[in-house]
Design a protein around this motif. Structure first.
Motif, PDB file in Angstrom:
ATOM      1  N   LEU A   1     -18.200 -51.617  -2.150  1.00  0.00           N
ATOM      2  CA  LEU A   1     -18.076 -50.059  -2.273  1.00  0.00           C
ATOM      3  C   LEU A   1     -16.661 -49.473  -2.612  1.00  0.00           C
ATOM      4  N   ILE A   2     -16.715 -49.043  -4.046  1.00  0.00           N
ATOM      5  CA  ILE A   2     -15.555 -48.458  -4.496  1.00  0.00           C
ATOM      6  C   ILE A   2     -15.503 -47.011  -4.518  1.00  0.00           C
ATOM      7  N   PHE A   3     -14.190 -46.320  -4.206  1.00  0.00           N
ATOM      8  CA  PHE A   3     -14.371 -44.966  -4.428  1.00  0.00           C
ATOM      9  C   PHE A   3     -12.800 -44.577  -4.984  1.00  0.00           C
ATOM     10  N   CYS A   4     -12.979 -43.766  -6.175  1.00  0.00           N
ATOM     11  CA  CYS A   4     -11.775 -43.221  -6.692  1.00  0.00           C
ATOM     12  C   CYS A   4     -11.751 -41.623  -6.652  1.00  0.00           C
ATOM     13  N   LEU A   5     -10.636 -41.362  -5.739  1.00  0.00           N
ATOM     14  CA  LEU A   5     -10.272 -40.096  -5.769  1.00  0.00           C
ATOM     15  C   LEU A   5      -9.115 -39.626  -6.329  1.00  0.00           C
ATOM     16  N   PRO A   6      -8.940 -38.452  -6.575  1.00  0.00           N
ATOM     17  CA  PRO A   6      -7.462 -37.920  -7.060  1.00  0.00           C
ATOM     18  C   PRO A   6      -6.429 -38.250  -6.291  1.00  0.00           C
ATOM     19  N   GLY A   7      -5.217 -37.984  -6.848  1.00  0.00           N
ATOM     20  CA  GLY A   7      -4.010 -38.383  -6.118  1.00  0.00           C
ATOM     21  C   GLY A   7      -3.588 -37.435  -5.041  1.00  0.00           C
TER      22      GLY A   7
ATOM     23  N   SER B   1     -11.328 -43.552  12.053  1.00  0.00           N
ATOM     24  CA  SER B   1     -12.649 -43.656  11.985  1.00  0.00           C
ATOM     25  C   SER B   1     -13.298 -44.503  12.915  1.00  0.00           C
ATOM     26  N   GLY B   2     -12.473 -45.695  13.159  1.00  0.00           N
ATOM     27  CA  GLY B   2     -12.759 -46.851  14.007  1.00  0.00           C
ATOM     28  C   GLY B   2     -13.103 -48.072  12.869  1.00  0.00           C
ATOM     29  N   HIS B   3     -12.646 -47.778  11.663  1.00  0.00           N
ATOM     30  CA  HIS B   3     -12.916 -48.983  10.671  1.00  0.00           C
ATOM     31  C   HIS B   3     -11.502 -49.544  10.803  1.00  0.00           C
ATOM     32  N   ARG B   4     -11.412 -50.907  10.063  1.00  0.00           N
ATOM     33  CA  ARG B   4     -10.243 -51.601   9.938  1.00  0.00           C
ATOM     34  C   ARG B   4      -9.552 -51.426   8.608  1.00  0.00           C
ATOM     35  N   LEU B   5      -8.232 -51.240   8.530  1.00  0.00           N
ATOM     36  CA  LEU B   5      -7.455 -51.334   7.545  1.00  0.00           C
ATOM     37  C   LEU B   5      -7.267 -52.864   6.785  1.00  0.00           C
ATOM     38  N   ALA B   6      -8.124 -53.014   5.725  1.00  0.00           N
ATOM     39  CA  ALA B   6      -7.835 -54.614   5.437  1.00  0.00           C
ATOM     40  C   ALA B   6      -6.603 -54.921   4.824  1.00  0.00           C
ATOM     41  N   ASP B   7      -6.310 -54.014   3.837  1.00  0.00           N
ATOM     42  CA  ASP B   7      -5.150 -53.977   2.933  1.00  0.00           C
ATOM     43  C   ASP B   7      -4.580 -52.730   2.474  1.00  0.00           C
ATOM     44  N   ARG B   8      -3.420 -52.593   1.887  1.00  0.00           N
ATOM     45  CA  ARG B   8      -3.030 -51.391   1.250  1.00  0.00           C
ATOM     46  C   ARG B   8      -2.095 -51.843   0.323  1.00  0.00           C
ATOM     47  N   ALA B   9      -2.089 -51.225  -0.953  1.00  0.00           N
ATOM     48  CA  ALA B   9      -1.338 -51.481  -1.910  1.00  0.00           C
ATOM     49  C   ALA B   9      -1.089 -50.191  -2.899  1.00  0.00           C
TER      50      ALA B   9
ATOM     51  N   GLN C   1     -14.819 -54.661   2.298  1.00  0.00           N
ATOM     52  CA  GLN C   1     -16.207 -54.339   2.065  1.00  0.00           C
ATOM     53  C   GLN C   1     -16.027 -52.978   1.182  1.00  0.00           C
ATOM     54  N   VAL C   2     -14.966 -52.186   1.343  1.00  0.00           N
ATOM     55  CA  VAL C   2     -14.707 -50.949   0.837  1.00  0.00           C
ATOM     56  C   VAL C   2     -13.330 -51.025   0.298  1.00  0.00           C
ATOM     57  N   ILE C   3     -13.207 -50.124  -0.734  1.00  0.00           N
ATOM     58  CA  ILE C   3     -11.935 -49.849  -1.700  1.00  0.00           C
ATOM     59  C   ILE C   3     -11.921 -48.506  -1.634  1.00  0.00           C
ATOM     60  N   VAL C   4     -10.746 -47.759  -1.433  1.00  0.00           N
ATOM     61  CA  VAL C   4     -10.646 -46.512  -1.667  1.00  0.00           C
ATOM     62  C   VAL C   4      -9.392 -46.144  -2.518  1.00  0.00           C
ATOM     63  N   LEU C   5      -9.415 -45.750  -3.683  1.00  0.00           N
ATOM     64  CA  LEU C   5      -8.313 -45.519  -4.579  1.00  0.00           C
ATOM     65  C   LEU C   5      -8.019 -44.125  -4.739  1.00  0.00           C
ATOM     66  N   THR C   6      -6.773 -43.688  -4.585  1.00  0.00           N
ATOM     67  CA  THR C   6      -6.030 -42.481  -4.704  1.00  0.00           C
ATOM     68  C   THR C   6      -5.308 -42.468  -6.029  1.00  0.00           C
ATOM     69  N   GLY C   7      -5.545 -41.527  -6.892  1.00  0.00           N
ATOM     70  CA  GLY C   7      -4.592 -41.252  -8.139  1.00  0.00           C
ATOM     71  C   GLY C   7      -5.383 -41.643  -9.389  1.00  0.00           C
TER      72      GLY C   7
ATOM     73  N   ASP D   1     -14.392 -53.084   6.853  1.00  0.00           N
ATOM     74  CA  ASP D   1     -12.916 -53.618   6.509  1.00  0.00           C
ATOM     75  C   ASP D   1     -12.646 -52.925   5.070  1.00  0.00           C
ATOM     76  N   ILE D   2     -11.675 -51.682   5.176  1.00  0.00           N
ATOM     77  CA  ILE D   2     -11.295 -51.049   4.162  1.00  0.00           C
ATOM     78  C   ILE D   2     -10.014 -51.041   3.434  1.00  0.00           C
ATOM     79  N   ALA D   3      -9.835 -51.541   1.956  1.00  0.00           N
ATOM     80  CA  ALA D   3      -8.743 -51.283   1.474  1.00  0.00           C
ATOM     81  C   ALA D   3      -8.268 -50.016   0.815  1.00  0.00           C
ATOM     82  N   VAL D   4      -7.075 -49.934   0.842  1.00  0.00           N
ATOM     83  CA  VAL D   4      -6.740 -48.521   0.331  1.00  0.00           C
ATOM     84  C   VAL D   4      -5.714 -48.753  -0.844  1.00  0.00           C
ATOM     85  N   LEU D   5      -5.899 -48.195  -1.925  1.00  0.00           N
ATOM     86  CA  LEU D   5      -5.139 -48.513  -3.139  1.00  0.00           C
ATOM     87  C   LEU D   5      -4.525 -47.304  -3.799  1.00  0.00           C
ATOM     88  N   THR D   6      -3.279 -46.897  -3.844  1.00  0.00           N
ATOM     89  CA  THR D   6      -2.637 -45.795  -4.429  1.00  0.00           C
ATOM     90  C   THR D   6      -2.239 -46.046  -5.823  1.00  0.00           C
TER      91      THR D   6
END
Length: 180
Positions: free
Chosen positions: A133-139, A41-49, A72-78, A13-18
């Protein structure tokens, strides 16, 4: 010699934050790419903001997800650059229990092949906070594509060898669910 049975894929379950002061839900191409990659990838988008580049707003949103045993995972962009408003590393680093130092190093090494010395301006980072698990990526959409396709996707795939983060994330989720 006995062959080990191939391990099954385990969806997470993965959340995406911009993080942006200028993007909207209609112009958020980086968030769109990450959300699509999560699901492809077969994962679930738990939330997006989408939140403004503000340390306290970032921490509030990420802290909410860290406390949620279903994320379980948060991926940030920006917000990982050097402009006066870029504050993602400053917002997220204090929340981490453990940093994944190799993520930023590997991301910049791979990015070198694509953008050369400009990669030094990326403050991409990753870590664990309360078993999340948290990943912070460029925007940029290109940086998100690079980060997901060449690093994150494998580390979130239970079949990737010799190691990945999935078992750690499953144990942490189960422990958080057991709390009163």
């Amino acid at each position: 010699m006995a062959h080990q049975a191939e391990k099954a894929f385990i969806p997470l379950d993965i959340a995406v934050l911009t993080v942006s002061d200028t993007r909207t839900s209609e112009t958020d191409t980086s968030g769109d790419l990450l959300a699509a990659r999560v699901q492809e990838s077969g994962h679930r988008l738990a939330d997006r903001a989408l939140v403004a580049d503000d340390v306290y707003r970032l921490r509030a949103q990420v802290s909410q997800w860290i406390a949620d045993p279903e994320v379980q995972v948060i991926v940030l962009t920006g917000g990982t650059g050097f402009s006066h408003r870029d504050s993602t590393p400053e917002a997220i680093a204090p929340l981490l229990d453990k940093q994944v130092e190799g993520f930023g190093e590997l991301f910049r090494q791979i990015s070198w092949q694509e953008i050369g010395s400009s990669t030094i301006q990326s403050r991409a980072l990753a870590g664990l906070a309360n078993g999340t698990l948290i990943f912070c990526l460029p925007g940029s959409t290109g940086a998100c594509r690079t980060g997901w396709d060449k690093v994150i996707a494998e580390q979130l795939d239970s079949r990737h060898r010799p190691c990945n983060f999935v078992d750690t994330l499953i144990r942490a989720r189960d422990q958080r669910r057991a709390l009163p």
